[in-house]
Write a protein that holds these residues in place. Structure first.
Motif, mmCIF file in Angstrom:
data_model
loop_
_atom_site.group_PDB
_atom_site.id
_atom_site.type_symbol
_atom_site.label_atom_id
_atom_site.label_comp_id
_atom_site.label_asym_id
_atom_site.label_seq_id
_atom_site.Cartn_x
_atom_site.Cartn_y
_atom_site.Cartn_z
ATOM 1 N N GLY A 236 -19.845 -4.928 -8.538
ATOM 2 C CA GLY A 236 -19.813 -6.214 -9.218
ATOM 3 C C GLY A 236 -19.877 -7.365 -8.232
ATOM 4 N N GLY A 237 -20.441 -8.471 -8.655
ATOM 5 C CA GLY A 237 -20.526 -9.637 -7.797
ATOM 6 C C GLY A 237 -21.517 -9.442 -6.660
ATOM 7 N N GLU A 238 -21.565 -10.423 -5.782
ATOM 8 C CA GLU A 238 -22.462 -10.359 -4.643
ATOM 9 C C GLU A 238 -21.888 -9.468 -3.544
ATOM 10 O OE1 GLU A 238 -23.236 -14.302 -3.313
ATOM 11 O OE2 GLU A 238 -24.172 -14.951 -5.203
ATOM 12 N N GLN A 239 -22.770 -8.909 -2.734
ATOM 13 C CA GLN A 239 -22.307 -8.098 -1.608
ATOM 14 C C GLN A 239 -21.774 -9.022 -0.517
ATOM 15 O OE1 GLN A 239 -25.269 -5.516 0.075
ATOM 16 N NE2 GLN A 239 -23.756 -4.197 1.058
ATOM 17 N N TRP A 240 -20.613 -8.668 0.029
ATOM 18 C CA TRP A 240 -19.970 -9.524 1.024
ATOM 19 C C TRP A 240 -20.374 -9.114 2.439
ATOM 20 C CZ3 TRP A 240 -14.142 -10.783 -0.286
ATOM 21 C CH2 TRP A 240 -14.111 -11.594 -1.430
ATOM 22 N N SER A 241 -20.537 -10.116 3.300
ATOM 23 C CA SER A 241 -20.835 -9.846 4.702
ATOM 24 C C SER A 241 -19.660 -9.177 5.396
ATOM 25 C CB SER A 241 -21.204 -11.143 5.430
ATOM 26 O OG SER A 241 -20.132 -12.069 5.384
ATOM 27 N N LEU A 242 -18.443 -9.427 4.908
ATOM 28 C CA LEU A 242 -17.263 -8.772 5.491
ATOM 29 C C LEU A 242 -17.391 -7.258 5.418
ATOM 30 C CD1 LEU A 242 -14.329 -10.974 4.087
ATOM 31 C CD2 LEU A 242 -15.180 -10.907 6.439
ATOM 32 N N PHE A 243 -18.008 -6.779 4.342
ATOM 33 C CA PHE A 243 -18.178 -5.340 4.166
ATOM 34 C C PHE A 243 -19.378 -4.836 4.957
ATOM 35 C CE2 PHE A 243 -15.106 -6.185 1.045
ATOM 36 C CZ PHE A 243 -14.556 -4.994 0.601
ATOM 37 N N LYS A 244 -20.441 -5.642 5.016
ATOM 38 C CA LYS A 244 -21.617 -5.248 5.794
ATOM 39 C C LYS A 244 -21.272 -5.111 7.280
ATOM 40 C CE LYS A 244 -24.949 -7.686 2.828
ATOM 41 N NZ LYS A 244 -25.947 -8.798 2.797
ATOM 42 N N GLU A 245 -20.363 -5.979 7.741
ATOM 43 C CA GLU A 245 -20.012 -6.022 9.162
ATOM 44 C C GLU A 245 -18.611 -5.445 9.402
ATOM 45 O OE1 GLU A 245 -20.344 -10.142 10.149
ATOM 46 O OE2 GLU A 245 -22.357 -10.297 9.284
ATOM 47 N N LYS A 246 -18.278 -4.392 8.667
ATOM 48 C CA LYS A 246 -16.900 -3.892 8.705
ATOM 49 C C LYS A 246 -16.476 -3.376 10.077
ATOM 50 C CE LYS A 246 -17.821 0.835 7.045
ATOM 51 N NZ LYS A 246 -17.477 1.813 5.983
ATOM 52 N N VAL A 247 -17.402 -2.967 10.924
ATOM 53 C CA VAL A 247 -17.029 -2.487 12.261
ATOM 54 C C VAL A 247 -16.397 -3.612 13.067
ATOM 55 C CG1 VAL A 247 -17.862 -1.544 14.437
ATOM 56 C CG2 VAL A 247 -18.803 -0.705 12.273
ATOM 57 N N THR A 248 -17.079 -4.747 13.132
ATOM 58 C CA THR A 248 -16.532 -5.885 13.887
ATOM 59 C C THR A 248 -15.412 -6.585 13.127
ATOM 60 O OG1 THR A 248 -18.281 -7.318 13.001
ATOM 61 C CG2 THR A 248 -18.678 -6.279 15.143
ATOM 62 N N VAL A 249 -15.543 -6.652 11.816
ATOM 63 C CA VAL A 249 -14.520 -7.324 11.004
ATOM 64 C C VAL A 249 -13.194 -6.573 11.084
ATOM 65 C CG1 VAL A 249 -13.832 -7.902 8.636
ATOM 66 C CG2 VAL A 249 -16.149 -8.424 9.432
ATOM 67 N N SER A 250 -13.238 -5.248 11.034
ATOM 68 C CA SER A 250 -12.001 -4.462 11.092
ATOM 69 C C SER A 250 -11.316 -4.612 12.442
ATOM 70 C CB SER A 250 -12.284 -2.988 10.803
ATOM 71 O OG SER A 250 -13.158 -2.431 11.774
ATOM 72 N N TYR A 251 -12.110 -4.669 13.518
ATOM 73 C CA TYR A 251 -11.518 -4.865 14.840
ATOM 74 C C TYR A 251 -10.851 -6.228 14.917
ATOM 75 C CZ TYR A 251 -10.966 -5.216 19.889
ATOM 76 O OH TYR A 251 -10.432 -5.371 21.150
ATOM 77 N N ASP A 252 -11.508 -7.252 14.411
ATOM 78 C CA ASP A 252 -10.923 -8.587 14.387
ATOM 79 C C ASP A 252 -9.655 -8.596 13.543
ATOM 80 O OD1 ASP A 252 -11.516 -11.657 14.899
ATOM 81 O OD2 ASP A 252 -10.924 -11.469 12.802
#
Length: 336
Positions: free
Chosen positions: A195-211
């Motif tokens: 549902g909804g738009e795809q988030w960049s947070l999920f697309k970039e989860k490798v770098t986002v999770s480290y941050d």
């Protein structure tokens, strides 16, 4: 780094201070025994450790250290032909106990073990383990300054050693510390329910999770009850055990939990980001690491994220951590 913090090994010691300062009594003298450094790191030295022991005892207002210099000077003046044992030295110098310390470093973590003994064959011995994180650097050379962490870790270990967790609780400024448990930060998982738009947070989860795990570790650096390992230290523990690849977007594995437990980490912070539609729920939990390398959830907190941005995620993590553990440190400059 084997062992367990605050392990009493005997009965009621003679060096137990019962409001010594409040009663106007003399400070209890303790003899400096041996100092062991479990590292060749130049940031640590026997001199720095003994200075930390002396200052820590002074700050307590109840104890004072008979230094190795004072001990050796007095013993030399006796002109004994045979070697004097530490137990004999303690008797000669009229000290109540002998202090032994062992200091180790892993990345940015200092671990200090303190052992107190009266030196007698059938005497009393107690021990305690304290932790502190290296956070200070020289303004000019940028070299790490270990003195504050040595002091804090000694204070925590000594408080456990004498079974008085409030010994330094009312000290001034940075001298105010209490014993802590060692905590690490695990992975932040990502789940999109659609549902909804795809988030960049999920697309970039490798770098986002480290941050995200960096943000969590930094936010928890000033907690009273816990010493939280930074991510460099956590990953150094893994590397020392032969594990070199960590996926911060997955839950901590049994292998990771086993390694952390080997290094005396008691609890682990874990999290999840679950998106549904155009918002996501961030949940963080504090978990106890069990002996079978699983976790038992102690408590959790959650917040809703409505923006697809790293800044919004960092703010949400701080909000969740405040709900989980109370007030946390201000965000890093780059988090604002």
């Amino acid at each position: 780094m084997p062992g367990h913090s605050g392990t009493p090994l005997g009965g009621q010691p003679e060096w137990k201070a019962n409001s010594v300062a409040d009663q106007g009594l003399p400070e209890i003298p303790l003899l400096m025994g041996s100092i062991t450094l479990d590292t060749a790191d130049k940031a640590l030295s026997i001199g720095k450790v003994e200075a930390g022991v002396a200052l820590g005892l002074e700050v307590s207002g109840k104890y004072r250290l008979v230094s190795s210099f004072e001990r050796d000077s007095v013993l030399r003046s006796l002109k004994r032909t045979s070697e004097v044992t530490l137990a004999e030295a303690s008797h000669i110098l009229k000290t109540n106990a002998i202090v032994f310390t062992n200091v180790a470093r892993i990345a940015n973590l200092i671990r200090t073990e303190v052992i107190l003994t009266d030196g007698l064959p059938e005497g009393i011995t107690t021990s305690g383990i304290g932790y502190a994180v290296l956070r200070h650097h020289d303004n000019v050379t940028e070299k790490v300054m270990a003195d504050p962490a040595i002091l804090a870790s000694f204070q925590r270990a000594f408080a456990l050693c004498i079974a008085d967790s409030t010994l330094f609780a009312n000290a001034e400024g940075s001298f105010r510390v209490v014993p802590t448990e060692l905590v690490s930060v695990g992975g932040i998982t990502f789940k999109d329910l659609g549902g909804g738009e795809q988030w960049s947070l999920f697309k970039e989860k490798v770098t986002v999770s480290y941050d995200a795990v960096q943000t969590v570790a930094h936010a928890l650096q000033d907690l009273d009850r816990y010493t939280v390992t930074d991510i460099e230290t956590r990953d150094s523990m893994y590397a020392l055990a032969g594990m070199f690849l960590v996926e911060n977007y997955n839950s901590a594995t049994a292998t990771e939990l086993k390694i952390l437990r080997m290094f005396e980490v008691k609890d682990i912070i874990t999290g999840s980001i679950t998106k549904s539609g155009n918002e996501a729920v961030i949940e963080l939990s504090l978990n106890r690491i069990k002996e079978n390398d699983t976790v038992h959830r102690l408590k959790s907190a959650s917040v809703t994220l409505t923006k697809d941005s790293k800044v919004a995620l960092r703010e949400a993590l701080h909000e969740a951590l405040t709900g989980l553990l109370g007030p946390v440190s201000a965000p890093r400059p780059e988090d604002r």
